[in-house]
Structures are given as C-alpha cells and as structure tokens.
Scaffold this motif. Structure first.
Motif, PDB file in Angstrom:
ATOM      1  N   ILE A  87      13.607  56.395  76.611  1.00 50.08           N
ATOM      2  CA  ILE A  87      13.935  55.093  77.453  1.00 50.08           C
ATOM      3  C   ILE A  87      15.384  55.703  78.778  1.00 50.08           C
ATOM      4  O   ILE A  87      14.684  55.246  79.943  1.00 50.08           O
ATOM      5  CB  ILE A  87      14.333  54.274  76.594  1.00 50.08           C
ATOM      6  CG1 ILE A  87      13.435  53.669  75.900  1.00 50.08           C
ATOM      7  CG2 ILE A  87      14.635  52.738  77.371  1.00 50.08           C
ATOM      8  CD1 ILE A  87      13.320  52.251  74.599  1.00 50.08           C
ATOM      9  N   LEU A 147      10.736  44.120  83.659  1.00 45.98           N
ATOM     10  CA  LEU A 147      10.108  45.409  82.461  1.00 45.98           C
ATOM     11  C   LEU A 147      12.324  45.826  81.875  1.00 45.98           C
ATOM     12  O   LEU A 147      11.851  46.586  80.843  1.00 45.98           O
ATOM     13  CB  LEU A 147       9.570  46.279  83.687  1.00 45.98           C
ATOM     14  CG  LEU A 147       8.154  45.402  83.134  1.00 45.98           C
ATOM     15  CD1 LEU A 147       6.555  46.345  83.503  1.00 45.98           C
ATOM     16  CD2 LEU A 147       7.389  45.395  81.896  1.00 45.98           C
ATOM     17  N   MET A 197      13.447  44.337  79.431  1.00 45.41           N
ATOM     18  CA  MET A 197      12.717  44.707  78.277  1.00 45.41           C
ATOM     19  C   MET A 197      12.481  46.508  78.018  1.00 45.41           C
ATOM     20  O   MET A 197      13.386  46.816  76.733  1.00 45.41           O
ATOM     21  CB  MET A 197      10.939  44.680  78.235  1.00 45.41           C
ATOM     22  CG  MET A 197       9.719  45.072  77.188  1.00 45.41           C
ATOM     23  SD  MET A 197      10.501  43.658  76.772  1.00 45.41           S
ATOM     24  CE  MET A 197       9.606  44.515  74.905  1.00 45.41           C
ATOM     25  N   LEU A 213      16.395  46.432  75.086  1.00 48.84           N
ATOM     26  CA  LEU A 213      16.065  45.865  74.833  1.00 48.84           C
ATOM     27  C   LEU A 213      15.921  46.686  73.628  1.00 48.84           C
ATOM     28  O   LEU A 213      16.408  47.213  72.646  1.00 48.84           O
ATOM     29  CB  LEU A 213      15.200  44.496  74.776  1.00 48.84           C
ATOM     30  CG  LEU A 213      15.721  43.258  73.113  1.00 48.84           C
ATOM     31  CD1 LEU A 213      16.829  42.532  73.826  1.00 48.84           C
ATOM     32  CD2 LEU A 213      14.297  42.714  73.766  1.00 48.84           C
ATOM     33  N   LEU A 214      14.978  47.099  74.352  1.00 45.60           N
ATOM     34  CA  LEU A 214      14.048  48.751  73.233  1.00 45.60           C
ATOM     35  C   LEU A 214      15.317  49.783  73.152  1.00 45.60           C
ATOM     36  O   LEU A 214      15.466  50.070  71.855  1.00 45.60           O
ATOM     37  CB  LEU A 214      12.708  48.715  73.645  1.00 45.60           C
ATOM     38  CG  LEU A 214      11.638  48.011  74.203  1.00 45.60           C
ATOM     39  CD1 LEU A 214      10.762  49.003  74.341  1.00 45.60           C
ATOM     40  CD2 LEU A 214      10.920  47.486  72.669  1.00 45.60           C
ATOM     41  N   SER A 215      16.294  49.800  74.537  1.00 47.88           N
ATOM     42  CA  SER A 215      17.518  50.845  73.849  1.00 47.88           C
ATOM     43  C   SER A 215      18.243  50.819  73.055  1.00 47.88           C
ATOM     44  O   SER A 215      18.332  51.684  72.167  1.00 47.88           O
ATOM     45  CB  SER A 215      17.837  51.296  75.366  1.00 47.88           C
ATOM     46  OG  SER A 215      18.920  52.500  75.555  1.00 47.88           O
ATOM     47  N   PHE A 268      18.160  39.734  76.839  1.00 43.98           N
ATOM     48  CA  PHE A 268      17.439  38.829  76.589  1.00 43.98           C
ATOM     49  C   PHE A 268      16.469  37.802  77.299  1.00 43.98           C
ATOM     50  O   PHE A 268      15.760  37.382  78.101  1.00 43.98           O
ATOM     51  CB  PHE A 268      17.949  38.177  75.314  1.00 43.98           C
ATOM     52  CG  PHE A 268      17.083  36.893  75.085  1.00 43.98           C
ATOM     53  CD1 PHE A 268      16.754  37.464  73.776  1.00 43.98           C
ATOM     54  CD2 PHE A 268      17.325  35.834  74.992  1.00 43.98           C
ATOM     55  CE1 PHE A 268      15.931  36.084  72.920  1.00 43.98           C
ATOM     56  CE2 PHE A 268      16.318  34.887  74.343  1.00 43.98           C
ATOM     57  CZ  PHE A 268      16.182  34.888  73.433  1.00 43.98           C
ATOM     58  N   THR A 270      15.240  39.328  80.639  1.00 47.31           N
ATOM     59  CA  THR A 270      13.956  39.758  79.958  1.00 47.31           C
ATOM     60  C   THR A 270      12.996  37.989  80.397  1.00 47.31           C
ATOM     61  O   THR A 270      11.740  38.617  80.984  1.00 47.31           O
ATOM     62  CB  THR A 270      13.247  40.632  79.904  1.00 47.31           C
ATOM     63  OG1 THR A 270      14.810  41.417  78.862  1.00 47.31           O
ATOM     64  CG2 THR A 270      12.166  40.747  78.947  1.00 47.31           C
ATOM     65  N   ILE A 271      13.428  37.228  79.867  1.00 47.12           N
ATOM     66  CA  ILE A 271      12.189  36.176  79.454  1.00 47.12           C
ATOM     67  C   ILE A 271      12.485  35.698  81.541  1.00 47.12           C
ATOM     68  O   ILE A 271      10.945  35.232  82.019  1.00 47.12           O
ATOM     69  CB  ILE A 271      13.409  34.892  78.897  1.00 47.12           C
ATOM     70  CG1 ILE A 271      13.470  35.183  77.432  1.00 47.12           C
ATOM     71  CG2 ILE A 271      12.763  33.418  79.388  1.00 47.12           C
ATOM     72  CD1 ILE A 271      14.242  34.234  77.067  1.00 47.12           C
TER      73      ILE A 271
END
Lengths: 512, 101
Positions: A16, A142, A145, A148-150, A198, A201-202
C-alpha cells in the motif's frame, strides 16, 4: 499471531505504501495549508487583513448594492465572515468563472481585495488534487481508504508497540534509523492519523455511495435524498414576488435554531413567488456542521430544518466529520497541534518509502549505480511539492497588485513542481537535490516575509493579529526546513567519514 | 483440462495471489455495497435520513474488514469463497426486503 498472517499484513502494509505513498504524501501535506485556507485567504489580501471583526451586518444593504452593480442573479450565496469583518457574495454559473464580490461588514461598502488566488490553489490541491469534479474528490477519498488499510495493518504488525513508542537508535544502521522514525512517528500520530483517514474517507467517498443509499430509501433519486438532508431547492414558478428582508429572515431562522452559527446563506429563485433562502452552518456548542433552516423568501414560512446535533447517532457522526477534519473547533493551539501532526504524518509516509528503498539495496551491500525510480519520484513529487507551495506563497506577496496575479501564482506553483520532478531524473545526486529543496523552500518562505513587508507594508512587529500569526507560522516552517537541511548536511559529512554505517543504502538512491 | 483447471480438481489461477488480491479489492467492495444496502434497508431506528447515514457512514470500515478477511485467506479460492458467501447472504437479505415490499 501466526507467522503467515503477520507476513501477509506486513506485505500489505508495504505494498500500500509503495503504490499509494506518494499520493498519500500529496494529500496529507497539502492538508497543512488547506487547514489554514481561511487565514491564508484573508492574509493574501492586504485589504481583508486590515478589517476588524463585527457582531452583525446588514445583509439587505450588501445585496442591494451588489444588485445595483451588476450582481443581478436569482441564485446566489452570501458568506458572512463577520469574525474577519467582511461579507462575500458568490454566484456560480456552470462552465463560467464565479462572480465573487466582497463587502466591508461594518460599512457595507464594496471592497477591492486584489487578485491573489493562492489560498484556493492550496485548498483545491487537498480537496480534489486539481482534478475535474468529482473524480478528484474520489481519488482523495481512495487515498484516505488506503491510509486506513495501512493503519490497520501497521497496528497489527507492530506487536512491540510499548517499546517502539520510545525507541530511537541513531547510532545503528541507516535502515534501522528510518524504521525507528517510521514507527515512532506512526505511533505518536496514530489517533490523529486515524481521525484524518476516517473523516477524509467519508468526505471523499460518500458521494460515491450516495446513489446506492438513494436506491434504498428514495427510489434512486439522489436529489431527493440530498434535499432530505440539507433542504429542498426552489422550483421556479415564473410569478414575480417581492421577498422579505434577508436580515429579518435570518432573525427568524435563528429563532427557530438559536444554536445555529450561520456560515452560508443560499438564496434561490430570488424575486420568484417560490423563492427560498437556506441558512446553514455550525452548531455553536456541539461538533456539527449540518445545521440548516430553509425559509420561504416571500413570507418566511419554514420549509425545512435540520438539526443534526439533536438527531440520531449516525447523523451526529456525519455532522462531526467536517469539523473534525478541518479543525473547525478548539482554539489556535489545537490548529497548531494538527499542523505539527500533519507534518509528522507526512514524514512518516516518506520514511515508509525510504525503508523499502533501503531494504531493496540491502542484499547488494553497495551503492546502486543509479537511484531507483521510486526514489526519484518520491523526491521529485514530495520535496517538489514543498518547494512549489513555498514558491506559491512567496509569489503571492511579490506579485501583489498585478492584474494577472492569480494566473502567475498558479503558473509558478505548477512550474516549480514540474521542474522538481524533472530535476529528480537529472544526474544531480538526490541528496544534493533534497538539500536544494529544503534550503530553497526555507529561503522562499523568508523571502515571503520580506516581500510582505516591502510590498504590503506588513512587518512581523507591525501588522494585524492574523498577519502576525501567518508570519510566525511561515517563520517556524522556514526554521524547520533549514534545520532539516543542516541535519542532512551533517549526516552527509558523517557518511563520508564512516561509509560502512550506511550499509545497504546508497547515498544517492534515497531522498535523505 | 482448461486454462483455469488442471483437470485434477485444482484451480491454480483462481487460487493465485492475484486472485486473492482481486477478491480483497473487488469482492470486498461488492460485498460492502450489498451490506451498505442491507443496513440502509433494515436499520430499524430513526427516519430515512438516519437510515441512509447508518448504512453510509461506516461503508469503508466494512470494506476494510472484508478486505483483510479476504486477504488473510490461505489462497485465492478461499478468499473468493468467503466473499461469495457474504455476497450470497447479503443479496438474499436484500431480496427479502425488496420482494416483501
């Protein structure tokens, strides 16, 4: 945790970073000026920065004067920036430049604010990367996102986090130094990074899922769903009708929602029997920017109101997203904390890329003949962005008063960034380039202060409070960049004395 | 034998890392879309606006959860099985709502 799970999470975290690290840096670092966009917007105009805050203004006088001077639109926005002492009138027409007028909030006289557009250039970079709408916003979403994944993978793979909170081994290898910095910065900025990822991304992606939500509850009609949240749009009847006073309508809106701190007033179908006015803004006490009251222009009848702070938990969460992301609460110290955390987060993203590059070189135990393309891109785009932002801010003061100021500013920004990227692929060593960027950006920021004094007569010791704040911010940033450049020079000197210390890392293969 | 199967009950392409990553990105996204729809349709509290936020606000949190659930599978086949299980269950729940009116 099983070894295979740990390995998968570690690889995911790395990939990522490799694929999205540079984009994440651009989005994160550009968040710093975007956070201060309002302050920069006022500072870029010597006229606006001289104004004082007022408690109230006369909207009708402002609108009447604007209409007498060609602002004859049925659909427009009023932005009462009373804390800054001015009122903005805006009309958007698709495919055309917006018509924006400024008025002194205390005298209701029109203001000539100059031609600088520096704050918007920086703000738009963060919100949509200057890409066409809504693509840019989705790309930024994105990126959130990906962050967040990272973060999730990063938390799970760092099992010794108590130790890593304070671990820094400056006398060990270069790669360990980078790894320690990455972990330290990551752990200390974790709550902040999580909030930003958070909320970002929203903000970025909710538009993407809104058609789906509309299918579930509003028969696929997105406009109907939007109207249910923020109020309806006026349906023009074609019958002319006079409206009530906007000041009286605002008083009525405040009597309906006394906690509403009006930031936007949207007038639609002005002069029509079905005309509407929507007052929207923040809750004065709670973390919500989804407060609005819509009234009929002709008789003041309540059409719609939304008080998200008093609604269900999910509306309250959504209403808190924008204030949380753009620091629309707390005082200036909180903003300063956000700014420092943004810088730390940006540095953490870059160190992630550098760890990967150092790891790539490790088996060779020797300097690469040529730097890896990722190293070149990381330096060109990331350090280039810092230089481009500094050049833009500097240009905004020195070009003050020129008719083509906005175009020249934007041109300077893109030119510096493109040149930095081109330079990254030149034979000049990356370390030297980084030093050039750090020293150059620091010098440009100091030059900005000089320019502001000479051109606008605003010196640090003799200027309005907001200008002093901006000057201190620019000075602090210039000092940090100069310090980083000095640190780099010292490291360079050390590495020349002890080449074995930088095992597995080529002085030219990584940006620092 | 085909390009997908080796004729001995193995599916090397579907079981590859690329397939697992695709399941994590694409399969998880489709499953999330279906879950968002499901929550919005079935959320019992509040008005329509509250229900759309109930489904929408945590959209990407579900996406992240499904992403890692697929990625931590032993192979691509297991990742797709997990995502398809989610998709099938959520489609059924959504269909019940639409058919039931």
């Amino acid at each position: 945790m099983q070894q295979a799970t740990h390995k998968t999470l570690y690889n995911t975290h790395s990939w990522i970073g490799i694929w999205c690290g540079i984009l994440l840096f651009v989005v994160t670092f550009s968040g710093l000026p975007a956070m201060f966009a309002h302050e920069l917007e006022v500072w870029q105009s010597p006229t606006l920065s001289q104004l004082h805050s007022v408690d109230s203004t006369q909207l009708d006088s402002v609108v009447a004067d604007a209409k007498a001077n060609g602002f004859d639109y049925a659909d427009y926005f009023i932005v009462p920036e009373l804390e800054r002492g001015f009122v903005q009138l805006v009309h958007f027409e698709e495919g055309q430049e917006p018509d924006i007028r400024y008025y002194d909030a205390s005298t209701q006289q029109p203001l000539e604010i100059g031609h600088s557009d520096m704050a918007h250039v920086l703000e738009h970079l963060h919100t949509d990367l200057h890409l066409p709408s809504p693509v840019g916003r989705y790309v930024v979403g994105l990126a959130g996102m990906a962050m967040l994944l990272s973060i999730i993978a990063g938390i799970l793979i760092h099992v010794k986090w108590r130790k890593e909170f304070v671990m820094l081994r400056p006398k060990r290898s270069w790669r360990l130094l980078l790894t320690d910095h990455h972990k330290l910065l990551g752990l200390w900025t974790l709550p902040f990074a999580f909030i930003l990822a958070f909320s970002g991304t929203i903000l970025g992606l909710l538009g993407l899922v809104s058609p789906l939500l509309a299918v579930a509850k509003f028969d696929g009609d997105v406009d109907k769903a939007v109207a249910a949240v923020v109020g309806p749009q006026a349906e023009v009847s074609g019958t002319a009708a006079s409206r009530l006073s906007l000041d009286a309508l605002q008083q009525q809106a405040l009597s309906i929602q006394p906690e509403l701190d009006v930031h936007f007033i949207h007038v639609t179908a002005d002069g029509d029997a079905n005309g509407l006015v929507k007052f929207s803004g923040n809750h004065v006490e709670k973390l919500s920017n989804l407060q609005n009251v819509t009234l009929q222009l002709t008789n003041g009848e309540l059409v719609h109101q939304s008080d998200a702070a008093e609604r269900g938990p999910f509306q309250r969460i959504f209403a808190a997203v924008t204030p949380l992301h753009f620091v629309m609460f707390g005082d200036i110290m909180l903003k300063a904390f956000y700014a420092l955390s943004t810088l730390a987060l940006s540095l953490m993203i870059v160190t992630g890329n550098m760890i990967w590059l150092a790891k790539l070189d490790a088996p060779h135990k020797a300097a690469r003949a040529k730097p890896h393309p990722l190293a070149r891109f990381t330096l060109g785009i990331c350090a280039g962005l810092v230089s481009a932002c500094a050049a833009l801010i500097c240009a905004s003061t020195w070009l003050q008063g020129m008719a083509q100021q906005a175009a020249l500013e934007e041109g300077t920004f893109w030119l510096v960034w493109v040149l930095a990227l081109a330079l990254a692929f030149s034979p000049l060593t990356l370390r030297r380039q980084l030093s050039l960027h750090l020293n150059g950006a620091s010098a440009l920021l100091l030059l900005t202060l000089l320019g502001d004094g000479i051109i606008n007569g605003r010196w640090l010791w003799h200027a309005p409070l907001l200008t002093v704040g901006v000057h201190i911010g620019l000075l602090a940033m210039a000092a940090m960049l100069a310090f980083a450049a000095a640190l780099l020079a010292r490291m360079q000197a050390n590495s020349e004395r002890q080449p074995q210390r930088h095992e597995g890392f080529s002085a030219d293969s990584s940006p620092a | 034998m085909s390009v997908w199967s080796d004729g001995q009950g193995n599916w090397p392409r579907l079981n590859s890392t690329l397939s697992r990553v695709l399941a994590a990105l694409l399969g998880a996204l489709i499953a999330t879309v279906l879950l968002t729809l499901c929550i919005t349709l079935w959320w019992p509290f509040g008005d329509a606006v509250e229900q759309i936020f109930a489904g929408g606000v945590f959209f990407f949190v579900f996406w992240a959860g499904f992403f890692y659930w697929a990625l931590l599978a032993k192979g691509g086949l297991q990742a797709w099985r997990r995502m398809l299980l989610l998709m099938a269950s959520l489609t059924l729940i959504n269909a019940v709502h639409f058919v039931g009116g």
